[in-house]
Design an enzyme around this catalytic site. Structure first.
Site, PDB file in Angstrom:
ATOM      1  CD  GLU A 295      12.311 -18.150 -10.941  1.00 21.70           C
ATOM      2  OE1 GLU A 295      13.226 -18.788 -10.397  1.00 21.70           O
ATOM      3  OE2 GLU A 295      11.782 -18.493 -12.034  1.00 21.70           O
TER       4      GLU A 295
ATOM      5  CB  SER B 182       0.711 -17.078  -6.056  1.00 20.94           C
ATOM      6  OG  SER B 182       0.386 -15.761  -5.663  1.00 20.94           O
TER       7      SER B 182
ATOM      8  CD1 TRP C 284       7.494 -10.027  -8.168  1.00 22.98           C
ATOM      9  CD2 TRP C 284       7.476  -7.795  -8.061  1.00 22.98           C
ATOM     10  NE1 TRP C 284       6.749  -9.559  -9.230  1.00 22.98           N
ATOM     11  CE2 TRP C 284       6.724  -8.195  -9.191  1.00 22.98           C
ATOM     12  CE3 TRP C 284       7.615  -6.426  -7.792  1.00 22.98           C
ATOM     13  CZ2 TRP C 284       6.109  -7.293 -10.036  1.00 22.98           C
ATOM     14  CZ3 TRP C 284       7.002  -5.524  -8.648  1.00 22.98           C
ATOM     15  CH2 TRP C 284       6.265  -5.958  -9.755  1.00 22.98           C
ATOM     16  CB  ILE C 285      14.676  -9.382  -4.869  1.00 25.09           C
ATOM     17  CG1 ILE C 285      14.410 -10.574  -5.796  1.00 25.09           C
ATOM     18  CG2 ILE C 285      15.620  -9.749  -3.730  1.00 25.09           C
ATOM     19  CD1 ILE C 285      13.615 -11.699  -5.160  1.00 25.09           C
TER      20      ILE C 285
ATOM     21  NE  ARG D  60     -10.235  20.461  11.399  1.00 29.13           N
ATOM     22  CZ  ARG D  60     -10.054  21.483  10.605  1.00 29.13           C
ATOM     23  NH1 ARG D  60      -9.148  22.410  10.908  1.00 29.13           N
ATOM     24  NH2 ARG D  60     -10.758  21.618   9.503  1.00 29.13           N
TER      25      ARG D  60
ATOM     26  CD  GLN E 168     -13.740   9.273   5.178  1.00 29.16           C
ATOM     27  OE1 GLN E 168     -13.068   8.946   4.202  1.00 29.16           O
ATOM     28  NE2 GLN E 168     -14.794  10.073   5.081  1.00 29.16           N
TER      29      GLN E 168
ATOM     30  N   GLY F 105      -9.749  13.761   7.290  1.00 23.52           N
ATOM     31  CA  GLY F 105     -10.420  14.526   6.251  1.00 23.52           C
ATOM     32  C   GLY F 105      -9.471  14.906   5.127  1.00 23.52           C
ATOM     33  N   GLY F 106      -9.591  16.151   4.669  1.00 20.95           N
ATOM     34  CA  GLY F 106      -8.734  16.620   3.575  1.00 20.95           C
ATOM     35  C   GLY F 106      -7.254  16.545   3.918  1.00 20.95           C
TER      36      GLY F 106
ATOM     37  CD  GLU G   1       7.997 -12.386   4.005  1.00 19.87           C
ATOM     38  OE1 GLU G   1       7.696 -13.246   4.854  1.00 19.87           O
ATOM     39  OE2 GLU G   1       8.853 -11.506   4.182  1.00 19.87           O
TER      40      GLU G   1
END
Length: 391
Positions: A135, A140, A164-165, A275, A343, A346-347, A370
């Site tokens: 709710e 929690s 948050w359903i 790559r 990471q 990269g870009g 959950e």
């Protein structure tokens, strides 16, 4: 890496039937889910037709009894199906887990008459469920929920708001935890509420950083009348229903997290093999190879942890501690693996042209849903060190 790219996960499955089932799932994933996942997630499209297809294929009721239309599959098999679905698209894997969670109360606490009447359509009749515990003011601290159900003759009248359903506004039924008695866990009762009940309305979906194809919304109950025949379990038993559901649901989240992490590793393996920098593939550089090794190790460890917990569940042994550990470890591992995948690309990893950034955004929510990972640590600590002593 093999020349034809990352290979399917080698799975430990108990029967030929379960191996055939995984083959069916992988075929469905390649034909129906994976090709449209990126486009539909970017557009925020909820894949309702996919869930109907899963229902027709018997994949929405796998861990539930065959006599009511389920698959009667061991949890260790069901979770590996979830992992495959989540690796293709988390909206589908998580949605399947939430649906199973929303069926749990009826399947385990409902009377035989209730199960006979409603469970077949919920498991294989094209319906989709949602689970209403959290709710706006109690996430929690679930035992502090305020949604109230008041007895009125043979009916209950529900008033309150759930937050948050997952599947809020698109579900066909809601498993709802409401207060029927005094404050605390002992005053909560569970109900099975149809989505077309008068006075039940969903708010507009939340705007989230990821998982855009899966609607998350508040659900409002305004004088919603529910017959007592839709009460699941005894009055005041609702919190036990909720905890039982969540122990199983946390394993579903763990499996989904491993699926997302596996998808991220596969993407990183494919990219670093193709790559080239300084005249050779990125995958030939020791520093990057060590990152890939760590990613693979986290995934294998997480998979082993959730399967060990599932086997305890299948054997009828207590598994709450192991479920909390699996949810904690697997979702933290998914966050680490997906971050490393970005990471390694990269870009390009930071662009929406590649799925790595989507996996990273999706992994984050799995550390929250959950039961946050901080709550999981509290659960685990109570099991290993006993309850907290208060002054």
């Amino acid at each position: 890496m093999p020349k034809d790219g990352p290979q399917p996960v080698e799975r430990e499955l108990p029967t030929d039937e379960s191996r055939d089932l995984l083959g069916l799932v992988r075929d469905l994933v390649q034909r129906e889910i994976k090709p449209v996942a990126a486009e539909q997630e970017a557009a925020g499209v909820f894949p309702r037709e996919t869930f109907r297809l899963l229902s027709e294929a018997g994949l929405l009721g796998l861990p539930h009894p065959e006599e009511y239309g389920g698959g009667s599959q061991p949890y260790q098999v069901y979770l590996q199906v979830l992992e495959e679905l989540a690796a293709a698209r988390l909206t589908v894997g998580l949605g399947t887990s939430v649906h199973s969670l929303s069926c749990h109360g009826l399947a385990h606490f409902g009377s035989k008459e209730q199960r006979t009447e409603w469970l077949p359509d919920m498991l294989g009749g094209g319906l989709l469920g949602a689970y209403c515990l959290s709710e706006p003011s109690s996430g929690s601290d679930a035992a502090a929920l305020r949604t109230r159900a008041v007895r009125d003759g043979d009916d209950w009248v529900l008033n309150g708001t759930k937050a948050w359903i997952t599947h809020g506004g698109v579900a066909d039924f809601y498993t709802v935890l409401a207060r029927t008695g005094a404050e605390g866990a002992g005053g909560i009762t569970a109900f099975l509420v149809p989505a077309d009940a008068q006075g039940l309305n969903a708010a507009a979906p939340e705007h989230k950083m990821g998982l855009n194809g899966s609607p998350t919304a508040q659900v409002h109950f305004d004088e919603v009348r529910v017959p007592d025949t839709r009460r699941l379990g005894d009055e005041g038993q609702g919190f036990a229903v909720a905890l039982s559901s969540l122990d199983s649901g946390r394993l579903g989240i763990a499996a989904c997290a491993v699926g997302v992490a596996q998808a991220a590793l596969d993407e990183a393996l494919a990219y670093t093999a193709e790559r080239e920098q300084f005249g050779r593939p990125l995958a030939d550089f020791q520093g990057l190879r060590f990152m890939l090794a760590d990613m693979a190790t986290r995934i294998e460890a997480g998979r082993a942890l959730y399967l060990a917990a599932a086997r305890r569940r299948d054997a009828g042994q207590p598994f709450a501690r192991q479920a909390a550990m699996a949810k904690l470890f697997c979702t933290d591992a998914a966050m680490a693996v997906t971050t490393d995948a970005v990471q390694l690309l990269g870009g390009y990893g930071y662009t929406t042209d590649f799925p790595a950034e989507r996996y990273m955004r999706e992994a984050k929510v799995l550390q929250i849903v959950e039961g946050t990972n901080q709550i999981q640590r509290m659960v685990i600590a109570r099991h290993v060190a006993g309850p907290e002593r208060r002054s």
